[in-house]
Design an enzyme around this catalytic site. Sequence first.
Site, PDB file in Angstrom:
ATOM      1  N   ASP A 111       0.814  -1.219   0.000  1.00 38.55           N
ATOM      2  CA  ASP A 111       0.000   0.000   0.000  1.00 38.55           C
ATOM      3  C   ASP A 111       0.848   1.271   0.000  1.00 38.55           C
ATOM      4  O   ASP A 111       0.625   2.172   0.818  1.00 38.55           O
ATOM      5  CB  ASP A 111      -0.947   0.010   1.212  1.00 38.55           C
ATOM      6  CG  ASP A 111      -1.750  -1.261   1.344  1.00 38.55           C
ATOM      7  OD1 ASP A 111      -2.209  -1.761   0.307  1.00 38.55           O
ATOM      8  OD2 ASP A 111      -1.906  -1.767   2.471  1.00 38.55           O
ATOM      9  N   GLU A 145     -11.484   1.224  -3.748  1.00 38.35           N
ATOM     10  CA  GLU A 145     -11.000   1.685  -2.452  1.00 38.35           C
ATOM     11  C   GLU A 145      -9.726   2.504  -2.693  1.00 38.35           C
ATOM     12  O   GLU A 145      -9.377   2.812  -3.825  1.00 38.35           O
ATOM     13  CB  GLU A 145     -10.705   0.482  -1.541  1.00 38.35           C
ATOM     14  CG  GLU A 145      -9.729  -0.501  -2.160  1.00 38.35           C
ATOM     15  CD  GLU A 145      -9.601  -1.804  -1.395  1.00 38.35           C
ATOM     16  OE1 GLU A 145      -9.810  -1.794  -0.173  1.00 38.35           O
ATOM     17  OE2 GLU A 145      -9.276  -2.830  -2.035  1.00 38.35           O
TER      18      GLU A 145
END
Length: 538
Positions: A15, A184
């Site tokens: 991420d 997302e």
Amino acid sequence: MTVAANPVIRGFAPDPSLIRVDEWYYVATSSFEWFPTIPVHRSRDLAHWEYAGHVSGAAPGDSLAGTPDSGGIWAPSLSWDGERFWVVYAIVRSVGSRHFDLDTYISTATHVDGEWTAPRRVASHGFDPALFHHKGRLWLLNMQSDHRPGGNRFAGIVLTELDRETLRPLGETHLLLQHDRLIEGPKLLVRDGWYYLVLAEGGTGFEHGARVARSHSLTGPYELDQLPLLTTRDDPKVLLQKAGHAELVQTPTGEWFLSHLAARPLHTEHGMRCPLGRETAVQAVVWDTDGWPRLRQGGWHPAVEVEVPTVADPADRPSPVRDGGAVHAEGALTWPWSTLRAAPDPSWADTAARPGWIRLRGRQGPESLWDQSLLAQRITEHRAEVEVTVEARPRTFGESAGLTLRYNTASYLSLDLTWAEPEGEPQRGQQWRGEGRTVLSLLEHDEEGARQVAVVDVEAGVPVVLGASVEGAEARFWYVREGVRTPVGPPLDFSRLSDDHGSKLRFTGAFAGIHAQDLVAAEFTADFGGFRLGCMPG
């Protein structure tokens, strides 16, 4: 030009949130249940990265005790407002349930390796938040989750303005975009009169990708690009799989690049498995004639080698992140050491008692979500070797210390120095009689439970060198007897220590480390020396 070899930050580094501040690039990555919380790396050229610090105090109370495997700190987003670094992130307390039971926090600092402000909770619609600094105003991006029966757990991207001082919401929350495919990880940027919304799409497994939407208005409506910006879901032969969760950055000379996560799979009889976890990569980006970002090499598959700008003075370029641990000069256990759910503390990880050694005081077992005495480092390549010398005197079966290859509480391999009954005697818990053996016990644990794979007698009270070698999907354990490496047990399946094994959600990566346990008195100690982890590319 300089060539960046992907992944540029190898091993568990998912991420990535990429920003540029003057001549430096910074990347923050998820830490989940591991400390240090929110590692930050920096680079001058996007190719060579070094550890630059972490967001200290990101977990309120400096504890994630009780947090489930792959819970904790998800997808931090780093930003810069011209004066301070900002980071926003979610702490997720429930994994795989309808309710994520999460809190979203913001912290700031003037330097990434300096003091970060105490985290302040803000509106917590869902995980993967981001901040957008624009014309002196502060906006919070997030995905929202509908936990109701029949609801969509990924119910769209929302935007809320925050007061810059109080961080309280200002006005209403705006729904920017909903999409049939899971979206997302929103990030916002402005270019040529357009607001671009960069999204993670399809979940973080092999269906992962990055998608872009845009609008002339900050609050929408947003038009979704018909093509993905980045994905490997259509081709399992691409070397960098799971590509997605992207963020765009512009160089000082006007070029564009993105950071993204990716994984290097092993192709096993059980399918693709990624024990190294999700890693950080970079790609070059151009803008097409219609104003959409595209990968410079064309298509949407990530490149392993990417040309990036060369810095003016190579001497200013940081050295690559290297394997191998060390004890800090002042005795503190620092990066690349990591610990579970709390930072290392001298009460259980002591470097002063015996100079050059680490003394661990045993606490709870390897399946505890609370107080494990574990120090570990990321495994960054598919070929690796780890060894350590351990000296201890276990007197009960509740006392053990040794070497572990670990993914989480459900998946680990360990070779431990411990106590066992005399040869041929059943397990009856009679260790207090003073009889028994000192042994090396090789354990394999997965979601079906623990299995003792092998037991080897060793001399009591004598230091023993333990080791493990990883070659692709195979792990072999050994110890040194009379100067010779002696195998312990058969080869074990290292690929189980991956995101892709088992039935539960998994988001971290494989570690090698040392641990100790004392399930009764929490007083047993073991000394560890000469820890060495070598990870070999290729």
